[in-house]
Motif scaffolding. Structure first.
Motif, PDB file in Angstrom:
ATOM      1  N   ALA A   1     -30.658 -14.398 177.693  1.00 12.50           N
ATOM      2  CA  ALA A   1     -28.877 -14.413 177.779  1.00 12.50           C
ATOM      3  C   ALA A   1     -29.613 -15.352 177.037  1.00 12.50           C
ATOM      4  O   ALA A   1     -28.194 -15.457 176.478  1.00 12.50           O
ATOM      5  N   ALA A   2     -30.087 -15.963 176.963  1.00  9.34           N
ATOM      6  CA  ALA A   2     -30.432 -17.304 176.178  1.00  9.34           C
ATOM      7  C   ALA A   2     -31.631 -16.692 174.185  1.00  9.34           C
ATOM      8  O   ALA A   2     -31.268 -17.969 174.308  1.00  9.34           O
ATOM      9  N   ALA A   3     -32.619 -16.247 175.084  1.00 17.15           N
ATOM     10  CA  ALA A   3     -32.818 -15.585 173.554  1.00 17.15           C
ATOM     11  C   ALA A   3     -31.940 -15.287 172.528  1.00 17.15           C
ATOM     12  O   ALA A   3     -31.385 -14.724 172.425  1.00 17.15           O
ATOM     13  N   PRO A   4     -32.695 -16.018 171.371  1.00 15.28           N
ATOM     14  CA  PRO A   4     -32.500 -15.902 170.741  1.00 15.28           C
ATOM     15  C   PRO A   4     -32.167 -14.481 169.877  1.00 15.28           C
ATOM     16  O   PRO A   4     -33.801 -13.887 169.664  1.00 15.28           O
ATOM     17  N   VAL A   5     -31.351 -13.805 169.408  1.00 23.07           N
ATOM     18  CA  VAL A   5     -30.930 -12.373 168.889  1.00 23.07           C
ATOM     19  C   VAL A   5     -31.648 -12.298 167.435  1.00 23.07           C
ATOM     20  O   VAL A   5     -32.162 -12.994 166.514  1.00 23.07           O
ATOM     21  N   VAL A   6     -32.736 -11.156 167.389  1.00 20.00           N
ATOM     22  CA  VAL A   6     -33.211 -11.121 166.037  1.00 20.00           C
ATOM     23  C   VAL A   6     -32.311 -10.767 165.417  1.00 20.00           C
ATOM     24  O   VAL A   6     -31.669 -10.188 165.281  1.00 20.00           O
TER      25      VAL A   6
ATOM     26  N   ALA B   1     -19.084 -18.552 165.589  1.00 23.86           N
ATOM     27  CA  ALA B   1     -20.231 -18.406 166.755  1.00 23.86           C
ATOM     28  C   ALA B   1     -20.604 -19.855 166.861  1.00 23.86           C
ATOM     29  O   ALA B   1     -20.529 -19.610 168.428  1.00 23.86           O
ATOM     30  N   ARG B   2     -20.494 -21.364 166.869  1.00 26.60           N
ATOM     31  CA  ARG B   2     -20.245 -21.689 167.049  1.00 26.60           C
ATOM     32  C   ARG B   2     -19.672 -22.975 168.285  1.00 26.60           C
ATOM     33  O   ARG B   2     -19.528 -22.878 169.066  1.00 26.60           O
TER      34      ARG B   2
ATOM     35  N   GLU C   1     -26.998 -25.278 169.046  1.00 25.47           N
ATOM     36  CA  GLU C   1     -26.825 -23.815 167.854  1.00 25.47           C
ATOM     37  C   GLU C   1     -27.496 -22.942 167.754  1.00 25.47           C
ATOM     38  O   GLU C   1     -27.600 -21.757 167.215  1.00 25.47           O
ATOM     39  N   GLY C   2     -28.811 -22.745 169.235  1.00 24.73           N
ATOM     40  CA  GLY C   2     -29.474 -21.750 169.244  1.00 24.73           C
ATOM     41  C   GLY C   2     -29.019 -20.380 169.843  1.00 24.73           C
ATOM     42  O   GLY C   2     -28.555 -19.003 169.638  1.00 24.73           O
ATOM     43  N   TYR C   3     -27.646 -20.330 170.406  1.00 25.24           N
ATOM     44  CA  TYR C   3     -26.698 -19.754 171.047  1.00 25.24           C
ATOM     45  C   TYR C   3     -25.672 -19.130 169.903  1.00 25.24           C
ATOM     46  O   TYR C   3     -25.685 -17.977 169.957  1.00 25.24           O
ATOM     47  N   ALA C   4     -25.291 -19.858 169.415  1.00 29.74           N
ATOM     48  CA  ALA C   4     -24.378 -19.861 167.755  1.00 29.74           C
ATOM     49  C   ALA C   4     -25.463 -18.649 166.409  1.00 29.74           C
ATOM     50  O   ALA C   4     -24.509 -17.949 166.160  1.00 29.74           O
ATOM     51  N   GLN C   5     -26.431 -19.267 167.218  1.00 26.42           N
ATOM     52  CA  GLN C   5     -27.168 -18.628 165.828  1.00 26.42           C
ATOM     53  C   GLN C   5     -27.889 -16.807 166.263  1.00 26.42           C
ATOM     54  O   GLN C   5     -27.295 -15.930 165.279  1.00 26.42           O
ATOM     55  N   ALA C   6     -27.638 -16.703 167.450  1.00 25.66           N
ATOM     56  CA  ALA C   6     -28.042 -15.479 168.239  1.00 25.66           C
ATOM     57  C   ALA C   6     -26.349 -14.763 168.150  1.00 25.66           C
ATOM     58  O   ALA C   6     -25.998 -13.754 167.467  1.00 25.66           O
TER      59      ALA C   6
END
Length: 177
Positions: free
Chosen positions: A24-29, A43-44, A103-108
């Motif tokens: 759930a926390a990992a960035p998505v490709v 997304a943010r 920010e990592g979540y937003a990027q994902a």
């Protein structure tokens, strides 16, 4: 062998729960095209709405609350000072430090959803049902993890037993322990 099997089931259950949290926390490709600035903005907002409070509660509960408890115990009569430092010093700094995580979540999210989808998701969370879901989510997740940890050993025991039987049927050696 049974003890090893059930220890393995317990370990597997724990690994599944931990893996789910990590996934759930990992960035998505990322998709082939970079997200637009508007998609990142949306997304943010989504990461802030969905993940910020839950992450804050998890980290605060695991680290900061024991610290403040110990500070209060070491400084009897100064509990208000500890609370004030927590509220006005630690908490704001902590929120800033969480920025890169969010920010990592937003990027994902921006990599997986279009602007229109992000806007629709945010609109849902602005609705009464979405607001209720966000409010209830931390407790729901906690109860869900607890139930999964309680049920998975019994549910997976027969599955693993069948797998071991199938392995033996193919002449494979089953490691002990």
């Amino acid at each position: 062998m049974r003890e090893g099997l059930f220890a393995g089931v317990a370990g597997l259950c724990q690994a599944i729960v931990v893996g789910a949290v990590i996934m759930a926390a990992a960035p998505v490709v990322a998709q082939t095209a970079s997200p637009t600035p508007k998609a990142l903005e949306l997304a943010r907002a989504l990461a802030d709405r969905m993940d910020a409070d839950d992450l804050m509660q998890q980290v605060l509960g695991a680290t900061v609350q024991p610290l403040t408890f110990n500070l209060k115990a070491a400084n009897p009569g100064r509990e208000a000072d500890v609370d004030a430092l927590f509220e006005h010093t630690l908490l704001p700094d902590f929120r800033k430090a969480m920025g890169p995580v969010l920010e990592g979540y937003a990027q994902a999210y921006a990599a997986r959803f279009t602007e229109a989808e992000l806007a629709a998701i945010l609109a849902f969370y602005d609705s009464p049902a979405g607001a209720k879901l966000l409010k209830e989510m931390p407790g729901l997740r906690q109860r869900g993890r607890a139930r999964a940890q309680a049920v998975l050993p019994q549910a997976l025991g027969p599955v693993l037993g069948g797998f071991i039987t199938a392995c033996k049927g193919k002449g494979l050696t089953i490691p002990q322990g």
